[in-house]
Design a protein around this motif. Structure first.
Motif, PDB file in Angstrom:
ATOM      1  N   LEU A   1       4.394 -12.466 -39.321  1.00  0.00           N
ATOM      2  CA  LEU A   1       4.153 -11.214 -40.030  1.00  0.00           C
ATOM      3  C   LEU A   1       2.911 -11.380 -40.880  1.00  0.00           C
ATOM      4  CD1 LEU A   1       7.832 -10.601 -41.255  1.00  0.00           C
ATOM      5  CD2 LEU A   1       6.739  -9.626 -39.221  1.00  0.00           C
ATOM      6  N   VAL A   2       2.095 -10.331 -40.936  1.00  0.00           N
ATOM      7  CA  VAL A   2       0.836 -10.388 -41.688  1.00  0.00           C
ATOM      8  C   VAL A   2       0.723  -9.156 -42.569  1.00  0.00           C
ATOM      9  CG1 VAL A   2      -1.662 -10.671 -41.553  1.00  0.00           C
ATOM     10  CG2 VAL A   2      -0.233 -11.534 -39.707  1.00  0.00           C
ATOM     11  N   PHE A   3       0.463  -9.388 -43.848  1.00  0.00           N
ATOM     12  CA  PHE A   3       0.251  -8.303 -44.796  1.00  0.00           C
ATOM     13  C   PHE A   3      -1.046  -8.577 -45.541  1.00  0.00           C
ATOM     14  CE2 PHE A   3       4.723  -8.686 -43.943  1.00  0.00           C
ATOM     15  CZ  PHE A   3       5.077  -7.387 -43.624  1.00  0.00           C
ATOM     16  N   ALA A   4      -1.737  -7.516 -45.925  1.00  0.00           N
ATOM     17  CA  ALA A   4      -3.073  -7.668 -46.491  1.00  0.00           C
ATOM     18  C   ALA A   4      -3.250  -6.816 -47.723  1.00  0.00           C
ATOM     19  CB  ALA A   4      -4.130  -7.286 -45.452  1.00  0.00           C
ATOM     20  N   ALA A   5      -4.070  -7.302 -48.641  1.00  0.00           N
ATOM     21  CA  ALA A   5      -4.560  -6.476 -49.735  1.00  0.00           C
ATOM     22  C   ALA A   5      -5.689  -5.605 -49.211  1.00  0.00           C
ATOM     23  CB  ALA A   5      -5.059  -7.361 -50.878  1.00  0.00           C
ATOM     24  N   ALA A   6      -5.980  -4.542 -49.925  1.00  0.00           N
ATOM     25  CA  ALA A   6      -7.001  -3.594 -49.457  1.00  0.00           C
ATOM     26  C   ALA A   6      -8.383  -4.222 -49.345  1.00  0.00           C
ATOM     27  CB  ALA A   6      -7.049  -2.387 -50.393  1.00  0.00           C
ATOM     28  N   ASP A   7      -8.614  -5.328 -50.073  1.00  0.00           N
ATOM     29  CA  ASP A   7      -9.933  -5.968 -50.008  1.00  0.00           C
ATOM     30  C   ASP A   7     -10.049  -6.959 -48.862  1.00  0.00           C
ATOM     31  OD1 ASP A   7      -8.387  -8.116 -50.854  1.00  0.00           O
ATOM     32  OD2 ASP A   7      -9.773  -8.740 -52.441  1.00  0.00           O
ATOM     33  N   ALA A   8      -9.014  -7.119 -48.050  1.00  0.00           N
ATOM     34  CA  ALA A   8      -9.048  -8.090 -46.963  1.00  0.00           C
ATOM     35  C   ALA A   8     -10.069  -7.690 -45.907  1.00  0.00           C
ATOM     36  CB  ALA A   8      -7.668  -8.229 -46.336  1.00  0.00           C
ATOM     37  N   ARG A   9     -10.702  -8.690 -45.332  1.00  0.00           N
ATOM     38  CA  ARG A   9     -11.690  -8.482 -44.278  1.00  0.00           C
ATOM     39  C   ARG A   9     -11.432  -9.479 -43.168  1.00  0.00           C
ATOM     40  NH1 ARG A   9     -11.828  -4.697 -46.912  1.00  0.00           N
ATOM     41  NH2 ARG A   9     -13.573  -3.615 -47.910  1.00  0.00           N
ATOM     42  N   PHE A  10     -11.452  -8.996 -41.931  1.00  0.00           N
ATOM     43  CA  PHE A  10     -11.114  -9.813 -40.776  1.00  0.00           C
ATOM     44  C   PHE A  10     -12.305  -9.839 -39.816  1.00  0.00           C
ATOM     45  CE2 PHE A  10      -7.411  -7.881 -42.609  1.00  0.00           C
ATOM     46  CZ  PHE A  10      -6.457  -8.889 -42.628  1.00  0.00           C
ATOM     47  N   ALA A  11     -12.589 -11.003 -39.249  1.00  0.00           N
ATOM     48  CA  ALA A  11     -13.707 -11.093 -38.312  1.00  0.00           C
ATOM     49  C   ALA A  11     -13.576 -12.340 -37.454  1.00  0.00           C
ATOM     50  CB  ALA A  11     -15.044 -11.124 -39.060  1.00  0.00           C
ATOM     51  N   ALA A  12     -14.113 -12.242 -36.237  1.00  0.00           N
ATOM     52  CA  ALA A  12     -14.268 -13.389 -35.344  1.00  0.00           C
ATOM     53  C   ALA A  12     -15.772 -13.505 -35.053  1.00  0.00           C
ATOM     54  CB  ALA A  12     -13.477 -13.180 -34.056  1.00  0.00           C
ATOM     55  N   PRO A  13     -16.542 -14.085 -35.977  1.00  0.00           N
ATOM     56  CA  PRO A  13     -18.004 -14.050 -35.896  1.00  0.00           C
ATOM     57  C   PRO A  13     -18.623 -15.176 -35.072  1.00  0.00           C
ATOM     58  CG  PRO A  13     -17.364 -15.106 -37.929  1.00  0.00           C
ATOM     59  CD  PRO A  13     -16.078 -14.726 -37.223  1.00  0.00           C
ATOM     60  N   GLU A  14     -17.813 -15.895 -34.298  1.00  0.00           N
ATOM     61  CA  GLU A  14     -18.314 -17.113 -33.647  1.00  0.00           C
ATOM     62  C   GLU A  14     -19.562 -16.884 -32.807  1.00  0.00           C
ATOM     63  OE1 GLU A  14     -13.995 -18.140 -34.524  1.00  0.00           O
ATOM     64  OE2 GLU A  14     -15.176 -16.362 -34.053  1.00  0.00           O
ATOM     65  N   THR A  15     -19.600 -15.813 -32.004  1.00  0.00           N
ATOM     66  CA  THR A  15     -20.767 -15.626 -31.135  1.00  0.00           C
ATOM     67  C   THR A  15     -22.046 -15.434 -31.943  1.00  0.00           C
ATOM     68  OG1 THR A  15     -20.311 -13.243 -30.964  1.00  0.00           O
ATOM     69  CG2 THR A  15     -19.437 -14.682 -29.215  1.00  0.00           C
ATOM     70  N   ARG A  16     -21.940 -14.922 -33.155  1.00  0.00           N
ATOM     71  CA  ARG A  16     -23.123 -14.771 -34.015  1.00  0.00           C
ATOM     72  C   ARG A  16     -23.620 -16.117 -34.530  1.00  0.00           C
ATOM     73  NH1 ARG A  16     -22.557  -9.097 -37.380  1.00  0.00           N
ATOM     74  NH2 ARG A  16     -21.560  -7.899 -35.713  1.00  0.00           N
ATOM     75  N   ARG A  17     -22.798 -17.150 -34.394  1.00  0.00           N
ATOM     76  CA  ARG A  17     -23.183 -18.510 -34.791  1.00  0.00           C
ATOM     77  C   ARG A  17     -23.522 -19.368 -33.585  1.00  0.00           C
ATOM     78  NH1 ARG A  17     -22.629 -15.490 -38.569  1.00  0.00           N
ATOM     79  NH2 ARG A  17     -20.901 -15.528 -40.068  1.00  0.00           N
ATOM     80  N   GLY A  18     -23.513 -18.785 -32.385  1.00  0.00           N
ATOM     81  CA  GLY A  18     -23.746 -19.568 -31.179  1.00  0.00           C
ATOM     82  C   GLY A  18     -22.527 -20.350 -30.735  1.00  0.00           C
TER      83      GLY A  18
END
Length: 257
Positions: free
Chosen positions: A119-136
């Protein structure tokens, strides 16, 4: 809060709280934190008096992913990526209900850890990303867990567009189960969920988790090793060198400029 212990544990009755404790690095995953997570999984698997495990991060962030100051190449990168895959599978396979409480960044490996929770719960300021391709790099071990959470279509967008998703959008695509307006409200929301969970019988909950797992493997046979090999290849390549240099310099990599 000292960072000499990368993973703080506290017990509240049958609930174990595990807090990533590298706030100066936004709780990025380094070797010490990998080891602490492995110990946590082993200890929880052996202690059935624990009914639920809550994962959170110190300093207003959940986990920013792999600490790029410790990025390895070759066999070391291969071993690190294999460990990541085993940690995600280990968390998911615990008999306890695992809850992720996300504030701030849940990026890359941090996103994977959140998705491996039940189960996953988040605060409104949470940010999610999978930025791997931007790092090569590639989102190797976390991809199956994102796909389990959101479905393959949304997972494809997250790992290919590699954009940042806010808490409201994360809820819309099924990445999180609920959003609270702030940290205090998130704590209250998680507390209410834990009270509900503990109304369930421990063995019945464990058996239910086993049945959910029996619906089909999250990680297909051979995928974990293929992912580790792909990550190691990318980590040793020129794109990763440029992508990580650009990230550290806060500039666009050459392929995006």
């Amino acid at each position: 809060m000292a960072e000499d212990d990368p993973l703080l544990r506290s017990r509240e009755g049958a609930v174990l709280r595990a807090t990533f404790n590298r706030p100066a690095r936004r709780n990025a995953l380094n070797g010490a934190l990998f080891g602490a997570l492995e110990d946590l999984i082993a200890d929880c698997a052996a202690d059935r008096s624990i009914r639920a495990v809550v994962l959170a991060g110190a300093g207003g962030h959940f986990c920013a992913g792999l600490d790029l100051t410790e990025l390895a190449e070759g066999e070391a990168a291969l071993a690190r990526n294999r460990r990541m895959g085993a940690i995600l599978a280990g968390l998911s396979g615990l008999p306890q209900v695992v809850v992720a409480a996300v504030e701030g960044a849940a990026h890359a490996g941090g996103l994977g850890l959140a998705c491996a929770a039940d189960l996953v719960f988040a605060a409104a300021d949470a940010r999610f990303a999978a930025p791997e391709t931007r790092r090569g790099l590639v989102a190797a071990q976390i991809l199956p867990w994102i796909a389990r959470r959101t479905g393959r279509s949304e997972a494809a967008r997250l790992v290919l567009q590699a954009h940042v998703v806010d808490a409201a959008e994360a809820a819309r695509i099924g990445l999180v189960h609920g959003v609270a307006p702030d940290a205090k409200a998130l704590s209250a929301l998680v507390g209410a969920v834990l009270r509900d969970v503990q109304q369930g019988a421990p063995e019945a909950l464990a058996e239910t988790k086993a049945l959910l797992a029996a619906l089909g493997p999250v990680v297909p046979d051979g995928y974990a090793e293929a992912g580790a090999q792909a990550f190691a290849r990318c980590a040793a390549g020129s794109e990763a060198a440029e992508g990580i240099a650009a990230f550290r310099a806060k500039r666009l990599p050459v392929w995006a400029s």
